[in-house]
Design an enzyme around this catalytic site. Sequence first.
Site, PDB file in Angstrom:
ATOM      1  N   GLU A 498      -5.271 -23.201   3.385  1.00 37.26           N
ATOM      2  CA  GLU A 498      -6.288 -22.519   4.204  1.00 37.26           C
ATOM      3  C   GLU A 498      -5.954 -22.625   5.692  1.00 37.26           C
ATOM      4  O   GLU A 498      -6.828 -22.827   6.530  1.00 37.26           O
ATOM      5  CB  GLU A 498      -7.690 -23.062   3.910  1.00 37.26           C
ATOM      6  CG  GLU A 498      -8.175 -22.698   2.519  1.00 37.26           C
ATOM      7  CD  GLU A 498      -9.643 -23.000   2.312  1.00 37.26           C
ATOM      8  OE1 GLU A 498     -10.350 -23.241   3.301  1.00 37.26           O
ATOM      9  OE2 GLU A 498     -10.079 -22.992   1.156  1.00 37.26           O
ATOM     10  N   GLY A 499      -4.694 -22.478   6.035  1.00 34.65           N
ATOM     11  CA  GLY A 499      -4.260 -22.575   7.419  1.00 34.65           C
ATOM     12  C   GLY A 499      -3.777 -23.974   7.729  1.00 34.65           C
ATOM     13  O   GLY A 499      -4.507 -24.939   7.543  1.00 34.65           O
TER      14      GLY A 499
END
Length: 838
Positions: A498-499
């Site tokens: 997620e990043g």
Amino acid sequence: MTGSVWSLLLVAVLVALTYKRAPLKMSAISLGIFAVVAFVGGAATTIAVIAALVAIACGVLSLESFRANTITRPIFSLYKKILPKMSETEKTALEAGTVWWDGELFSGKPDWHTLLDHPNPSIPPEEQAFIDNQLATLCSMLNEWETAQNGDLSKEIWDYIKKERFLSMIIPKSYGGLGFSAQTQSHILQALTVSGAAFTSVGVPNSLGPGELLLKYGTQEQKDHYLPRLADGREIPCFGLTGPRAGSDATSLPDTGVVCKGMWEGKEVLGLKMNFEKRYITLAPVATVVGLAFRMFDPEGLIGDKKDIGITVALLPRHLEGMDIGNRHKPVGSPFMNGPIFGKDVFIPLDFIIGGAANAGQGWRMLVECLSVGRCITLPSSGAGGGKYAIAASGAYARIRRQFNVPISKLEGVQEMLARIAGNTYTASAGARVTAIAIDEGHKPSVPSAILKYNLTEIARDIANDSMDIHGGKAIIRGPKNYVESGYSSVPVAITVEGANILTRSMITFGQGMIRCHPFVLPEMHAAQQNDLKAFDKALFGHFGFIFSNFSRSAVLNLTNAAFTSVPVTGPTKKYYKQINRYAASFAVMVDMCAFSLGGELKFRELISARLADMLSKMYLASMVLKHWEDQGAHKADLPLVEYSCQKLFSEFETAQDGLIKNLPSRPVAAILRVLTMPLGRVAKAPSDKLVAKIVDLVTSHNETRERLIAGTYRGETISNGYAETLRNPLAVYDGLLDRVEQADVIYKKIGTALKADKYDEATLSIEGRITDGVKMGILTADEGEFMLAFEKDVLDMVHVDHFPLEHFGPVAENQDTPKKAATTRKKKADASEPEAV
């Protein structure tokens, strides 16, 4: 009075008016009265004139129409020219979610009632029953060693997960799901950190994925078809976003869907020809339905005039011709299902777009809105749950593991790490729980989601490292008895997904936060985009007043160490609320001064942004700690954990603050910030050795504080194991050992006293031998001897590491001279020589 006194009085009035954020009209009246009094009182003419001029200026500036047309208009024209054009993706990201406590921290003057009046609900009875029964049953089935050896959770576990609908915690009951609160979801995921594979397999479908996207944006037909099937496990979802050229920069998707006509179920329909390559997709190898993000194009204008429609999200059944799915990646840590997805000229009808053709091009908005909530629950739960498991095991291990004739929990080097694990766990638990409740109350905290994702996964990394160090050799030998290694090796997964955390810290937390949460930046931008002079004037002069107010607040609070700021609590935590008030004022000043000195360059000064993000994060987490303590009943016994957490966070805040001032390119601005925000230098102190020792006492014995700290961890009796007949849950074993350790301490002391008195034979080195001989010599009673032998057996079982047959991990090299081979060779030689001997 002397001129100096009148000068000081004028400064005091100006500071008081700005500190209290007095309106311009009130300021004009107050300064006018001061000018008259000063003149009549014999003050120097200069003082009275200055006061009068400032009063006149405030009065003129309070005339909004005049101010807007004479002062604001030229600024407005310049602002519109230099305002960078915002892309649709940036605009969408900024507008996602809601502003909550993060906005109060940006205000420089947080309203504590916003947080303290926030609800403190308990988990609903139905959901608590699920935790006590189904969750406990699932935890009892999990075994990381078996999962690692088999490469997946067992079929029995997968069947149970589907049967009890663990994959549908976010799906409403009306569709057959569990419909659990965010708080309960977090609780369940924290317990499942005992197995990285189980945590990931359950967490991902309940975070960003087809289920949530369908709920919020799907057509009724899509919901009716898919949600019941996702709820009961007939469908296993995955979501394809990242690819070889689109990782953290998810907006640069090279995957395409081109509008065209094609055949579907024997009919020609309007649809999309898709080409894509995805990787790192959790559950992809076993998924039956794929959520896919791609760029949509309509070059022939079949559905409208727009050629580049934008990022779109669709649902693809697994059986589609041209889609290749089923291979696996091999992630570090626990072997959860993860793999690539390939698509070559895959045709789907437009109806497969989530929400139908009407949602074409709306994918990025859909993704960021879902991500802002999911990121607040799943990944933070890994930090909180992992911390609880780590301190439950490490605290007990350090208490029963003896070196140099004392428990290693008495060694100050170990104490430092134990306290750090405990403090980090308390911080992570507070952040995860309070923010989950905010989600249940209807908030969609996008900036806190970034704060929690970065900080709690980094906390998990620190906890894993400290746990490894405390356990030493036990932690580096793999096998059923190693309950530390899996958490340690799985941490990078949570940090990366997620990043990457580098991006989350240096760009998202502050970059999004400044525009989204600052009380005036976004209104100024909106006013400029809409060419609204009146709205811009209101925002601009509100911003000017905000800056001057924070100058005063920062100077006063930092010079007095926040001694006179008001907070809505009394008691031992009052000082921490005051310090956050001080830090919030300093932070607000630094935000505006950095923006003033760097302008648009601030976006690319990632280390400056990262330090501002750190400052915001430490204030947010400290606030969560204070709220969490209040919510749990403000137990005095838990204060060492609160104190440690706040002191550590405050010290880290000032490290970031000091680093920013030292590295700000504009040195004059840096000098001003030093005077305003750190006039007394660094004030925060790291936790003391005395506080560390207090915390160690709390986490290495049975007490209510320890129980509250590790609440929610699974501590049942047994876990099935294929390598040994049974493997007892280490936390259950440690609970039993802690029950007996104080009684054992008395006996250890007796043995130690006898050793000093030379009552033992020098050849008696083992503890078991000393216990047996101690009974014979009357040093110990028979009951004490029996108790200690049983206790030491259990201690040794927990200290032991696994060993395997030489060939367990594969065939031994042909040229390796092993004891087993040597014995076989000798036998062959002996057999060959027998005839000659005869």
